[in-house]
Design an enzyme around this catalytic site. Sequence first.
Site, short mmCIF file in Angstrom:
data_model
loop_
_atom_site.label_atom_id
_atom_site.label_comp_id
_atom_site.label_asym_id
_atom_site.label_seq_id
_atom_site.Cartn_x
_atom_site.Cartn_y
_atom_site.Cartn_z
N LYS A 205 0.84 -1.21 0.00
CA LYS A 205 0.00 0.00 0.00
C LYS A 205 0.87 1.27 0.00
O LYS A 205 0.58 2.24 -0.70
CB LYS A 205 -0.92 -0.02 1.22
CG LYS A 205 -1.97 -1.14 1.14
CD LYS A 205 -2.60 -1.39 2.50
CE LYS A 205 -3.69 -2.46 2.41
NZ LYS A 205 -4.08 -2.98 3.74
N GLY A 302 -12.50 -5.35 5.67
CA GLY A 302 -13.85 -5.85 5.91
C GLY A 302 -14.69 -5.79 4.65
O GLY A 302 -14.39 -5.02 3.73
#
Length: 436
Positions: A205, A302
């Site tokens: 990232k 999630g």
Amino acid sequence: METVKIGILGLGTVGGGTVNVLQRNADDISRRVGCNIQVVAAAVRDLSGDRICPTDGIDLTDKPQDIINRADVDIVVELIGGDSLAKELVLAAIANGKHVVTANKALIAKYGNEIFAAADKKGVCVAYEAAIAGGIPIVKAMREGLTANKVAWLAGIINGTGNFILTEMRDKGRDFADVLAEAQALGYAEADPEFDVEGIDAAHKLTILASLAFGMPLSFDKCYTEGITKITQQDVTYAEELGYRIKHLGLAVRGESGIELRVHPTLIPEKRLIANVDGVMNAVLVKADAVGPTLYYGPGAGAEPTASAVIADVVDIARTLDGNVEHRVPALAFKTESITEQTVLTSADFETAYYLRLTTEDRPGVMADVTKILADQAISIEAIIQKEPNEDQDATIIMLTHRVIESNMEKAIAELKSQPFLKGDVTRIRVEHLNA
Ligand code: NDP
Ligand code: HSE
């Protein structure tokens, strides 16, 4: 109303969440984009497996190639993960003239340069908002909201699993393995959770964030990476006594001699907002010249938070389907032809402050020797604590230093380790004040 058709590769945590959110919010999404978005097909590994989303009306296949070969699919959404099959499928989708949305940071960090070049050539988009910090629209912010700025540095808590583990260990004294198992059950962790706990996912990232910030090619191989597995309860407690929190941070810093690209546990003053980002939440602090500091906060993993980012990309592409290719926002924020190689520093040249913990014999002169070894490397001490000796008469010394070049710290630690008074190892954790 026109319909934009999507084919999804992978219907697990993120794929299932994407179908659920698209169905639940279909009306609001069409009112925003001006067309319907329909999932026409999805590929899975196990056709008989349980799904978290309804699959009626979706052609399910276990042959992902079928999706990218379908003439009616406008956008391929890659949510399989990994970087071999996913790479093959994404490049094949581009070659077939499909736009691509992906949540796959490993794929973009390692092969993004090649993938974006292929997409440019074919005049299609590859969008990846969900690849960084889950539901936080950080790519949108960096590519569009901050476009006027020169970015000086950014620092982020960019792995939800790691932050969840550190928070549960600190607040509830829970065991590392037990919290990791819970993160896996909640769908936060990578297929190989080593990626989360060894900092590789955060490095993927950070690599992408650095390219967005500095207009440089994706340089994953040059990112320094340290995970959270060596953090002890003892260090968490001592850090708190000193007014700090230990967070797993990704930092991209533009310095005079080059870019620092590093992921590691970091002591941050507890008064900083980012030090109080807990659980699965992520945050990215960006220091830019015109706007100053901005902080982006939200769930880092999630099903539905990530689906939120995936669908935002689908909507962005749907809005530009009949527009001029030249007017699209560039994949890495800078026009492809202006992306330039920059020097990425090795860890020896990093400049940072340190937390040091060492155990020594408790006898006169030891503290003087320790401080001299540091002084010889031009390391100046900001704070020092000596704990009561234990039953073996060993003393624990905890120090905070001022900023120093890392190679000097390495030399000082090597010298400390050669001293007869030292018991065990020297624990070293970097400290960042993040003064924005
Ligand atoms: P899952 O493991 O939950 O889902 C993967 C899906 O891909 C499953 O449906 C699986 O099928 C399917 N799949 C795997 N291999 C094949 C294959 N060879 N052919 C067809 N289908 C296949 O992963 P996630 O949803 O968690 O992650 C997906 C991507 O999103 C990854 O790149 C991940 O890094 C990224 N991501 C994940 C986040 C999260 O919170 N989980 C957040 C942000 C990004 P089957 O179900 O039959 O096994
Ligand atoms: N495994 C990743 C995390 C998923 O925990 O942050 C989101 O990228």
